[in-house]
Design a protein around this motif. Structure first.
Motif, PDB file in Angstrom:
ATOM      1  N   VAL A   1       0.838  -1.209   0.000  1.00 28.51           N
ATOM      2  CA  VAL A   1       0.000   0.000   0.000  1.00 28.51           C
ATOM      3  C   VAL A   1       0.867   1.251   0.000  1.00 28.51           C
ATOM      4  O   VAL A   1       0.641   2.200  -0.768  1.00 28.51           O
ATOM      5  CB  VAL A   1      -0.948   0.000   1.218  1.00 28.51           C
ATOM      6  N   LEU A   2       1.883   1.264   0.856  1.00 27.39           N
ATOM      7  CA  LEU A   2       2.765   2.433   0.944  1.00 27.39           C
ATOM      8  C   LEU A   2       3.598   2.610  -0.322  1.00 27.39           C
ATOM      9  O   LEU A   2       3.810   3.734  -0.778  1.00 27.39           O
ATOM     10  CB  LEU A   2       3.680   2.308   2.161  1.00 27.39           C
ATOM     11  N   VAL A   3       4.073   1.508  -0.877  1.00 21.87           N
ATOM     12  CA  VAL A   3       4.859   1.602  -2.114  1.00 21.87           C
ATOM     13  C   VAL A   3       4.013   2.211  -3.229  1.00 21.87           C
ATOM     14  O   VAL A   3       4.469   3.110  -3.956  1.00 21.87           O
ATOM     15  CB  VAL A   3       5.397   0.223  -2.527  1.00 21.87           C
ATOM     16  N   LYS A   4       2.772   1.738  -3.375  1.00 23.19           N
ATOM     17  CA  LYS A   4       1.893   2.272  -4.413  1.00 23.19           C
ATOM     18  C   LYS A   4       1.576   3.758  -4.174  1.00 23.19           C
ATOM     19  O   LYS A   4       1.427   4.528  -5.123  1.00 23.19           O
ATOM     20  CB  LYS A   4       0.587   1.470  -4.464  1.00 23.19           C
ATOM     21  N   GLN A   5       1.499   4.140  -2.906  1.00 25.85           N
ATOM     22  CA  GLN A   5       1.142   5.510  -2.569  1.00 25.85           C
ATOM     23  C   GLN A   5       2.298   6.490  -2.784  1.00 25.85           C
ATOM     24  O   GLN A   5       2.088   7.620  -3.239  1.00 25.85           O
ATOM     25  CB  GLN A   5       0.675   5.581  -1.109  1.00 25.85           C
ATOM     26  N   ILE A   6       3.514   6.052  -2.472  1.00 21.53           N
ATOM     27  CA  ILE A   6       4.648   6.981  -2.433  1.00 21.53           C
ATOM     28  C   ILE A   6       5.609   6.803  -3.596  1.00 21.53           C
ATOM     29  O   ILE A   6       6.240   7.772  -4.043  1.00 21.53           O
ATOM     30  CB  ILE A   6       5.400   6.825  -1.102  1.00 21.53           C
ATOM     31  N   ALA A   7       5.751   5.584  -4.126  1.00 21.27           N
ATOM     32  CA  ALA A   7       6.745   5.322  -5.170  1.00 21.27           C
ATOM     33  C   ALA A   7       6.614   6.237  -6.387  1.00 21.27           C
ATOM     34  O   ALA A   7       7.638   6.665  -6.938  1.00 21.27           O
ATOM     35  CB  ALA A   7       6.679   3.856  -5.593  1.00 21.27           C
ATOM     36  N   PRO A   8       5.387   6.553  -6.864  1.00 24.50           N
ATOM     37  CA  PRO A   8       5.311   7.462  -8.024  1.00 24.50           C
ATOM     38  C   PRO A   8       5.966   8.816  -7.765  1.00 24.50           C
ATOM     39  O   PRO A   8       6.619   9.366  -8.659  1.00 24.50           O
ATOM     40  CB  PRO A   8       3.801   7.609  -8.251  1.00 24.50           C
TER      41      PRO A   8
ATOM     42  N   GLY B   1      13.699   8.681   2.355  1.00 21.13           N
ATOM     43  CA  GLY B   1      13.430   7.672   3.372  1.00 21.13           C
ATOM     44  C   GLY B   1      12.547   8.161   4.496  1.00 21.13           C
ATOM     45  O   GLY B   1      11.866   7.359   5.157  1.00 21.13           O
ATOM     46  N   THR B   2      12.545   9.477   4.755  1.00 21.91           N
ATOM     47  CA  THR B   2      11.736   9.997   5.858  1.00 21.91           C
ATOM     48  C   THR B   2      10.323  10.374   5.429  1.00 21.91           C
ATOM     49  O   THR B   2       9.468  10.577   6.288  1.00 21.91           O
ATOM     50  CB  THR B   2      12.399  11.248   6.474  1.00 21.91           C
ATOM     51  N   ILE B   3      10.069  10.460   4.132  1.00 27.79           N
ATOM     52  CA  ILE B   3       8.730  10.835   3.666  1.00 27.79           C
ATOM     53  C   ILE B   3       7.661   9.838   4.122  1.00 27.79           C
ATOM     54  O   ILE B   3       6.604  10.244   4.625  1.00 27.79           O
ATOM     55  CB  ILE B   3       8.715  10.994   2.134  1.00 27.79           C
ATOM     56  N   PRO B   4       7.877   8.508   3.984  1.00 28.66           N
ATOM     57  CA  PRO B   4       6.852   7.579   4.487  1.00 28.66           C
ATOM     58  C   PRO B   4       6.608   7.740   5.984  1.00 28.66           C
ATOM     59  O   PRO B   4       5.452   7.673   6.442  1.00 28.66           O
ATOM     60  CB  PRO B   4       7.445   6.196   4.176  1.00 28.66           C
ATOM     61  N   LEU B   5       7.671   7.950   6.768  1.00 30.32           N
ATOM     62  CA  LEU B   5       7.500   8.146   8.208  1.00 30.32           C
ATOM     63  C   LEU B   5       6.712   9.418   8.500  1.00 30.32           C
ATOM     64  O   LEU B   5       5.806   9.414   9.340  1.00 30.32           O
ATOM     65  CB  LEU B   5       8.876   8.215   8.880  1.00 30.32           C
ATOM     66  N   LEU B   6       7.049  10.506   7.816  1.00 35.11           N
ATOM     67  CA  LEU B   6       6.319  11.768   8.033  1.00 35.11           C
ATOM     68  C   LEU B   6       4.848  11.616   7.683  1.00 35.11           C
ATOM     69  O   LEU B   6       3.981  12.156   8.384  1.00 35.11           O
ATOM     70  CB  LEU B   6       6.947  12.876   7.184  1.00 35.11           C
ATOM     71  N   LEU B   7       4.573  10.911   6.605  1.00 28.67           N
ATOM     72  CA  LEU B   7       3.181  10.701   6.205  1.00 28.67           C
ATOM     73  C   LEU B   7       2.408   9.966   7.288  1.00 28.67           C
ATOM     74  O   LEU B   7       1.280  10.346   7.643  1.00 28.67           O
ATOM     75  CB  LEU B   7       3.139   9.920   4.891  1.00 28.67           C
ATOM     76  N   GLU B   8       3.012   8.924   7.843  1.00 27.10           N
ATOM     77  CA  GLU B   8       2.353   8.160   8.915  1.00 27.10           C
ATOM     78  C   GLU B   8       2.236   9.002  10.175  1.00 27.10           C
ATOM     79  O   GLU B   8       1.202   8.984  10.861  1.00 27.10           O
ATOM     80  CB  GLU B   8       3.143   6.887   9.185  1.00 27.10           C
ATOM     81  N   TRP B   9       3.298   9.743  10.519  1.00 25.79           N
ATOM     82  CA  TRP B   9       3.250  10.579  11.720  1.00 25.79           C
ATOM     83  C   TRP B   9       2.162  11.638  11.630  1.00 25.79           C
ATOM     84  O   TRP B   9       1.482  11.915  12.615  1.00 25.79           O
ATOM     85  CB  TRP B   9       4.609  11.241  11.944  1.00 25.79           C
ATOM     86  N   LEU B  10       2.003  12.236  10.462  1.00 22.93           N
ATOM     87  CA  LEU B  10       0.955  13.245  10.277  1.00 22.93           C
ATOM     88  C   LEU B  10      -0.431  12.605  10.428  1.00 22.93           C
ATOM     89  O   LEU B  10      -1.340  13.203  11.002  1.00 22.93           O
ATOM     90  CB  LEU B  10       1.095  13.910   8.905  1.00 22.93           C
TER      91      LEU B  10
END
Length: 297
Positions: free
Chosen positions: A15-22, A231-240
């Motif tokens: 799910v995260l790969v599809k959301q952020i990889a593009p 590398g921190t973008i997925p973490l920031l997205l989850e933290w938000l």
């Protein structure tokens, strides 16, 4: 039990790969296009601007040019050294280097996944950081050197292939190698965070109702945690999503890249011990104050 955990991990990983990889892929493409086709133009604009009588008003375009520069810190410093040799003002160099540390075209695209508001905050914070760094150097180092490029070993650009298409492909591949593992590591850490960190405890620590301490913790957290922007973008997205306040996010996005280990190693070369400490204090204070302003507004 283990099988269920693995299924959970794989599901949210995809799910995260599809959301952020593009965003990651487009960011690499845009950054490489700017590096191959626009870097010389950016340098030319910066050099030509010194002939204009902008004064301190030149800190704004210097900061903006730093943002669109696709170079890492080890690429930015030799460019700044060449600007210095050509007589570029120290305050303009400070603005250019400060904003270049915090943001670049790739990271702008990556950050778009966080939403328009967070992206706007990231860009504005970078511009202000560049301008304030320039003003600090302008007023406190007017008659003495802030940068020391004498110990810097010159390095040549790696974009030297005479065929532009091959040069672009090589640049894209370098960016993939430089950020790919960090991108995957960030997604893995995010999945683990989703699974094992209680949502309420995170919101209490970093949420908007714990405004001051949340911003302070986030600014401090950026120092050891931030390794790579992608590398921190997925973490920031989850933290938000977990309740991280916008001010705390802003503080993390300022202190993180500014204190990234590779950036600090490069800056220590040209700043020296005393000015290096000044830089660290400036970054942490600015991250905290800007984060507090964002939360108040």
């Amino acid at each position: 039990m283990l099988e269920r955990e693995l299924i959970y991990f794989w599901y949210y990983f995809i799910v995260l790969v599809k959301q952020i990889a593009p965003y990651w892929a487009v960011g690499i493409l845009i950054g490489s296009l700017v590096s191959v086709f626009g870097k010389a133009r950016i340098n030319q604009l910066f050099i030509s601007s010194q002939n204009q009588k902008f004064g301190v008003l030149g800190l704004l375009p210097a900061s903006l040019l730093g943002i669109i520069s696709p170079l890492c810190m080890y690429g930015t410093i030799p460019i700044a050294a060449s600007f210095s040799e050509k007589g570029m003002r120290q305050d303009w160099l400070a603005a250019f280097m400060m904003s270049s540390i915090l943001l670049n075209p790739q990271l702008i695209i990556y950050s778009a996944v966080l939403g328009e508001t967070v992206l706007f905050i990231r860009i504005i914070s970078t511009i202000f950081a560049g301008i304030l760094a320039g003003l600090f150097v302008h007023f406190f180092f007017r008659k003495k050197q802030f940068f020391n490029f004498q110990e810097l070993n010159s390095c040549s650009t790696r974009d030297t292939d005479p065929k532009l298409l091959l040069r672009l492909i090589k640049n894209i591949w370098r960016n993939v190698k430089a950020t790919g593992l960090y991108f995957l590591a960030g997604i893995i850490l995010t999945v683990l965070f989703q699974r094992y960190v209680p949502e309420d405890s995170f919101a209490i620590l970093f949420g908007s109702y714990n405004m001051g301490l949340g911003v302070l913790f986030a600014a401090t957290l950026g120092v050891p945690v931030y390794v790579c922007g992608g590398g921190t973008i997925p973490l920031l997205l989850e933290w938000l999503n977990r309740g991280l306040s916008l001010g705390a996010a802003a503080a993390f996005m300022i202190s993180g890249p500014a204190t990234k280990f590779t950036n600090l190693g490069a800056l220590k070369i040209v700043l020296g011990g005393k000015n290096f400490v000044i830089y660290l204090v400036f970054i942490l204070v600015f991250a905290f104050v800007f984060g507090m302003i964002v939360n108040i507004l």
